[in-house]
Design a protein around this motif. Structure first.
Motif, short mmCIF file in Angstrom:
data_model
loop_
_atom_site.label_atom_id
_atom_site.label_comp_id
_atom_site.label_asym_id
_atom_site.label_seq_id
_atom_site.Cartn_x
_atom_site.Cartn_y
_atom_site.Cartn_z
N LYS A 2 0.85 -1.19 0.00
CA LYS A 2 0.00 0.00 0.00
C LYS A 2 0.89 1.24 0.00
N ILE A 3 0.51 2.23 -0.81
CA ILE A 3 1.27 3.48 -0.89
C ILE A 3 0.36 4.63 -0.48
N THR A 4 0.85 5.43 0.46
CA THR A 4 0.10 6.60 0.93
C THR A 4 0.91 7.85 0.67
N LEU A 5 0.26 8.84 0.08
CA LEU A 5 0.83 10.18 -0.03
C LEU A 5 0.20 10.96 1.10
N LEU A 6 0.96 11.17 2.16
CA LEU A 6 0.47 11.82 3.37
C LEU A 6 0.90 13.28 3.34
N THR A 7 -0.07 14.17 3.30
CA THR A 7 0.22 15.58 3.08
C THR A 7 -0.40 16.46 4.15
N VAL A 8 0.29 17.54 4.45
CA VAL A 8 -0.23 18.53 5.39
C VAL A 8 -1.03 19.56 4.60
N GLY A 9 -2.26 19.79 5.01
CA GLY A 9 -3.11 20.78 4.35
C GLY A 9 -4.08 20.13 3.39
N LYS A 10 -5.17 20.80 3.18
CA LYS A 10 -6.21 20.29 2.28
C LYS A 10 -6.28 21.18 1.05
N LEU A 11 -6.33 20.54 -0.11
CA LEU A 11 -6.36 21.29 -1.37
C LEU A 11 -7.77 21.58 -1.86
N GLY A 12 -8.75 20.87 -1.33
CA GLY A 12 -10.12 21.11 -1.78
C GLY A 12 -10.28 20.74 -3.24
N PHE A 99 4.79 8.35 1.70
CA PHE A 99 5.52 9.54 1.27
C PHE A 99 4.93 10.72 2.03
N LEU A 100 5.79 11.54 2.61
CA LEU A 100 5.34 12.71 3.38
C LEU A 100 5.62 14.00 2.63
N ILE A 101 4.62 14.87 2.59
CA ILE A 101 4.81 16.24 2.10
C ILE A 101 4.34 17.15 3.22
N GLY A 102 5.24 17.97 3.73
CA GLY A 102 4.93 18.84 4.85
C GLY A 102 4.15 20.07 4.46
N GLY A 103 3.96 20.93 5.43
CA GLY A 103 3.25 22.18 5.22
C GLY A 103 4.16 23.22 4.57
#
Length: 154
Positions: A2-12, A99-103
């Motif tokens: 399983k691959i997760t792109l875990l990101t801070v913030g919502k893009l709507g 995978f983490l993408i910060g704020g």
């Protein structure tokens, strides 16, 4: 895996958000036969401002996963090497890849230090919305490379 792109913030409803979802869906569909996927995008938001607060909402999603943090000082991998690395992680028995993408200010040092590795998209700075779409596309590209699809051209 399983691959997760875990990101801070919502893009709507931003166009970049839809692009990222589209590539994640393509990667999920193409990766089934390869034991890669599903690919999901998880957006989190901290109740307080700052990297430390963001780290607190990211941390619960990392347990038991192989974690690659996107960071401007991370390792740069060409697409084929990225695909081979994803395949190697799968073959080594990792069940979850995050995978983490910060704020806006990046990731907290406590998160960076617990990541298994870091990844950069080159020396430039990218908007977070675009970085998500680029990461989702690279995951899709990796799946197509592993599958021997003609999508990627060297």
């Amino acid at each position: 895996m399983k691959i997760t792109l875990l990101t801070v913030g919502k893009l709507g409803r931003m166009v970049e958000a839809q692009l990222a979802v589209d590539y994640a869906s393509r990667a999920t569909a193409s990766g089934r036969a390869l034991a890669v996927g599903p690919v999901e995008i998880v957006e989190v938001e901290a109740r307080k401002p700052g990297k430390a607060a963001e780290a607190e909402v990211l941390r619960p999603h990392l347990e038991g996963a192989y974690v690659i943090a996107c960071d401007e000082h991370g390792k740069v991998r060409p697409s084929r090497a990225f695909a081979e690395h994803v395949g190697r992680l799968r073959d080594d028995g990792h069940r979850r890849l995050v995978f983490l993408i910060g704020g806006a200010d990046g990731l907290d040092p406590s998160i960076l230090s617990t990541a298994n590795e870091t990844l950069a998209f080159g020396p430039q700075t990218w908007p977070h919305a675009l970085a998500r779409a680029m990461l989702a596309e690279q995951v899709y590209r990796a799946v197509t490379i592993l599958a021997g699809s003609p999508y990627h051209r060297d």
